[in-house]
Design a protein around this motif. Structure first.
Motif, PDB file in Angstrom:
ATOM      1  N   GLU A  63    -111.608  12.612  30.002  1.00 14.17           N
ATOM      2  CA  GLU A  63    -111.110  13.255  29.072  1.00 14.17           C
ATOM      3  C   GLU A  63    -110.844  14.823  29.265  1.00 14.17           C
ATOM      4  N   VAL A  64    -111.742  15.124  30.887  1.00  9.36           N
ATOM      5  CA  VAL A  64    -110.659  16.435  31.110  1.00  9.36           C
ATOM      6  C   VAL A  64    -108.750  16.340  31.106  1.00  9.36           C
ATOM      7  N   ALA A  65    -108.732  15.232  32.486  1.00  4.53           N
ATOM      8  CA  ALA A  65    -107.895  15.166  32.348  1.00  4.53           C
ATOM      9  C   ALA A  65    -106.883  14.894  31.508  1.00  4.53           C
ATOM     10  N   ALA A  66    -107.030  14.293  30.098  1.00  3.87           N
ATOM     11  CA  ALA A  66    -106.012  13.775  29.994  1.00  3.87           C
ATOM     12  C   ALA A  66    -106.136  15.353  28.868  1.00  3.87           C
ATOM     13  N   ALA A  67    -106.254  16.635  28.985  1.00  7.70           N
ATOM     14  CA  ALA A  67    -106.597  17.316  28.390  1.00  7.70           C
ATOM     15  C   ALA A  67    -105.623  18.234  28.909  1.00  7.70           C
ATOM     16  N   PHE A  68    -105.254  17.706  29.578  1.00  8.11           N
ATOM     17  CA  PHE A  68    -104.246  18.894  30.917  1.00  8.11           C
ATOM     18  C   PHE A  68    -103.243  17.982  30.559  1.00  8.11           C
ATOM     19  N   PRO A  69    -101.651  19.682  29.983  1.00  2.26           N
ATOM     20  CA  PRO A  69    -100.512  18.855  29.830  1.00  2.26           C
ATOM     21  C   PRO A  69     -99.846  18.116  30.588  1.00  2.26           C
ATOM     22  N   ALA A  70     -98.642  18.051  30.690  1.00  2.00           N
ATOM     23  CA  ALA A  70     -97.892  16.717  31.647  1.00  2.00           C
ATOM     24  C   ALA A  70     -97.252  17.752  32.100  1.00  2.00           C
ATOM     25  N   ASN A  71     -97.030  17.867  33.405  1.00  2.00           N
ATOM     26  CA  ASN A  71     -95.776  18.693  34.318  1.00  2.00           C
ATOM     27  C   ASN A  71     -95.108  18.291  34.841  1.00  2.00           C
ATOM     28  N   PRO A  72     -93.900  18.496  33.353  1.00  2.00           N
ATOM     29  CA  PRO A  72     -92.239  18.080  34.092  1.00  2.00           C
ATOM     30  C   PRO A  72     -91.518  18.359  35.727  1.00  2.00           C
ATOM     31  N   ASP A  73     -92.363  19.268  36.774  1.00  2.00           N
ATOM     32  CA  ASP A  73     -92.473  19.647  37.950  1.00  2.00           C
ATOM     33  C   ASP A  73     -92.903  18.719  38.576  1.00  2.00           C
ATOM     34  N   ALA A  74     -93.930  17.512  38.374  1.00  4.82           N
ATOM     35  CA  ALA A  74     -94.868  16.638  38.541  1.00  4.82           C
ATOM     36  C   ALA A  74     -93.876  15.368  39.881  1.00  4.82           C
ATOM     37  N   PRO A  75     -94.092  15.304  41.382  1.00  8.55           N
ATOM     38  CA  PRO A  75     -92.965  14.104  41.997  1.00  8.55           C
ATOM     39  C   PRO A  75     -93.259  12.957  40.812  1.00  8.55           C
ATOM     40  N   SER A  76     -92.785  11.808  40.441  1.00 12.63           N
ATOM     41  CA  SER A  76     -92.802  10.681  39.835  1.00 12.63           C
ATOM     42  C   SER A  76     -92.954   9.340  40.917  1.00 12.63           C
ATOM     43  N   ASP A  77     -93.568  10.031  42.724  1.00 10.21           N
ATOM     44  CA  ASP A  77     -93.878   9.222  43.231  1.00 10.21           C
ATOM     45  C   ASP A  77     -94.559   9.658  44.178  1.00 10.21           C
ATOM     46  N   GLY A  78     -95.856  10.690  43.485  1.00  9.91           N
ATOM     47  CA  GLY A  78     -96.759  11.142  44.176  1.00  9.91           C
ATOM     48  C   GLY A  78     -98.095  10.509  44.417  1.00  9.91           C
ATOM     49  N   ALA A  79     -98.499   9.441  43.885  1.00 12.60           N
ATOM     50  CA  ALA A  79     -99.539   8.248  44.315  1.00 12.60           C
ATOM     51  C   ALA A  79     -98.960   7.164  45.683  1.00 12.60           C
ATOM     52  N   ASP A  83     -99.788  12.013  50.699  1.00  9.68           N
ATOM     53  CA  ASP A  83     -99.526  12.423  52.385  1.00  9.68           C
ATOM     54  C   ASP A  83     -98.784  13.004  52.589  1.00  9.68           C
ATOM     55  N   HIS A  84     -97.522  12.876  52.131  1.00  7.67           N
ATOM     56  CA  HIS A  84     -96.529  13.576  52.047  1.00  7.67           C
ATOM     57  C   HIS A  84     -97.044  15.372  51.315  1.00  7.67           C
ATOM     58  N   TYR A  85     -97.249  14.730  49.770  1.00  7.48           N
ATOM     59  CA  TYR A  85     -97.424  16.058  49.098  1.00  7.48           C
ATOM     60  C   TYR A  85     -98.719  16.982  49.729  1.00  7.48           C
ATOM     61  N   LEU A  86     -99.585  16.116  50.132  1.00  8.88           N
ATOM     62  CA  LEU A  86    -100.547  17.162  50.352  1.00  8.88           C
ATOM     63  C   LEU A  86    -101.412  17.973  51.517  1.00  8.88           C
ATOM     64  N   TYR A  87    -100.452  16.932  52.849  1.00  8.01           N
ATOM     65  CA  TYR A  87    -100.792  17.448  54.034  1.00  8.01           C
ATOM     66  C   TYR A  87     -98.898  17.564  54.868  1.00  8.01           C
ATOM     67  N   GLY A  88     -98.007  17.527  54.333  1.00 10.02           N
ATOM     68  CA  GLY A  88     -96.829  17.650  54.508  1.00 10.02           C
ATOM     69  C   GLY A  88     -96.018  16.626  55.685  1.00 10.02           C
ATOM     70  N   ALA A  89     -96.648  15.077  55.694  1.00  6.02           N
ATOM     71  CA  ALA A  89     -96.401  14.167  56.499  1.00  6.02           C
ATOM     72  C   ALA A  89     -95.028  13.706  55.901  1.00  6.02           C
ATOM     73  N   ALA A  90     -94.039  13.221  56.719  1.00 11.52           N
ATOM     74  CA  ALA A  90     -93.305  12.761  56.394  1.00 11.52           C
ATOM     75  C   ALA A  90     -93.006  11.888  55.057  1.00 11.52           C
TER      76      ALA A  90
END
Length: 93
Positions: A63-79, A83-90
């Motif tokens: 419920e808390v997560a659903a309350a956050f608005p969608a982020n249009p700048d979020a990467p579509s391949d985030g999952a 490692d790339h987005y969190l730690y800077g890995a290739a």
């Protein structure tokens, strides 16, 4: 034969039952008087309480997560590329 309050007989019967969301269903035959009011003490097994508590916490997080608005700048391949987005890995292919 009527009994005064002092003469009433207390009858205690222990039974196992399941709750189907609407009614308590005995798991074995019961020998209780029909059409009378009963005092019922319910004990929920600890493993059921723990499971319900864990599920409640997860439901609250959803419920808390659903309350956050969608982020249009979020990467579509985030999952896939976390490692790339969190730690800077290739990025992985």
């Amino acid at each position: 034969m009527a009994h005064s309050d002092a003469e009433k007989v207390n009858m205690t019967t222990r039974l196992k039952a399941r709750f189907d969301g609407h009614a308590l269903i005995p798991e074995q035959p019961v020998d209780l008087p029909a059409n009378c009011s009963l005092d019922i003490e319910v004990t929920v097994p600890s493993e059921v309480r723990d499971k319900q508590a864990a599920r409640s916490v997860l439901e609250e997080l959803v419920e808390v997560a659903a309350a956050f608005p969608a982020n249009p700048d979020a990467p579509s391949d985030g999952a896939a590329q976390h490692d790339h987005y969190l730690y800077g890995a290739a990025k992985r292919p």
